[in-house]
Design a protein around this motif. Structure first.
Motif, mmCIF file in Angstrom:
data_model
loop_
_atom_site.group_PDB
_atom_site.id
_atom_site.type_symbol
_atom_site.label_atom_id
_atom_site.label_comp_id
_atom_site.label_asym_id
_atom_site.label_seq_id
_atom_site.Cartn_x
_atom_site.Cartn_y
_atom_site.Cartn_z
ATOM 1 N N THR A 145 0.865 -1.171 0.000
ATOM 2 C CA THR A 145 0.000 0.000 0.000
ATOM 3 C C THR A 145 0.903 1.223 0.000
ATOM 4 O OG1 THR A 145 -1.938 1.016 1.031
ATOM 5 C CG2 THR A 145 -0.299 0.038 2.516
ATOM 6 N N SER A 184 -2.015 2.256 5.579
ATOM 7 C CA SER A 184 -0.562 2.086 5.449
ATOM 8 C C SER A 184 0.127 1.873 6.786
ATOM 9 C CB SER A 184 0.055 3.311 4.769
ATOM 10 O OG SER A 184 -0.440 3.455 3.466
ATOM 11 N N LYS A 208 -7.353 1.372 -3.601
ATOM 12 C CA LYS A 208 -6.764 1.128 -2.284
ATOM 13 C C LYS A 208 -5.659 0.089 -2.423
ATOM 14 C CE LYS A 208 -11.102 1.973 0.159
ATOM 15 N NZ LYS A 208 -10.797 3.213 0.801
ATOM 16 N N GLY A 209 -4.775 0.048 -1.439
ATOM 17 C CA GLY A 209 -3.753 -0.991 -1.354
ATOM 18 C C GLY A 209 -2.954 -1.173 -2.631
#
Length: 179
Positions: free
Chosen positions: A35, A62, A95-96
């Protein structure tokens, strides 16, 4: 009445937008467990033992990944990397590991992801993290550095991205400071 009660969170955030800053993407983790986030809160800390300071919100996705891996990479973005900044800021909903999709990546010493064509790269191990209210202040020991020349930085100022062309760097080096 104290100064704390007079200053709202909104006013503070607005005032900080008046600080122009280099835009960096902080990468952490590996594979599907990677991330990262966009940051303007990166600063040099010590040249004696090369290190930097980075701030991260402990509520971010994170933070636990950073704690698990104990390393991160500061990727200082070049003028042409605004889409990477926006993706890691979550502006497109990714995301990620999804945030890594629009760019090329490789690894240096720590194993944290390094952005291809970044203006500068600081590959760091996490030395310590200080908790202060909602954030952690990270001190990262720099294990590897890469620098790219002939391109300007991506800057963030007053809520918008700006490009400083490499030409400005060349011109500023033509005259010594103070003249």
């Amino acid at each position: 009445m104290s100064a704390e009660t007079l200053i709202s969170e909104a006013d503070f955030k607005l005032s900080m937008r008046h600080l122009a800053g280099a835009v960096s993407v902080i990468t952490v983790g590996d594979g599907e467990d990677r991330t990262g986030f966009t940051a303007t809160s990166v600063s040099s800390f010590s040249a004696e033992r090369p290190s930097v300071i980075v701030s991260v919100n402990r509520a971010s996705s994170s933070w636990p990944v950073l704690q698990r891996y104990g390393c991160f990479c500061v990727n200082v973005l070049a003028a042409d990397q605004q889409t990477v900044a926006q993706s890691f800021a979550g502006l497109d909903g990714r995301k990620g590991a999804e945030r890594y999709g629009d760019a090329g990546w490789y690894h240096l010493q720590t194993g944290a992801a390094v952005l291809e064509r970044a203006l500068a790269v600081l590959d760091c191990t996490l030395e310590t993290a200080f908790h202060h209210h909602s954030h952690a202040i990270l001190i990262g020991h720099i294990c590897a550095i890469q620098i790219r020349k002939s391109i300007g930085p991506l800057l963030y100022w007053r809520g918008n991205y700006y490009q400083l062309p490499a030409e400005a760097e060349r011109r500023s080096l033509e005259k010594p400071l103070g003249q």
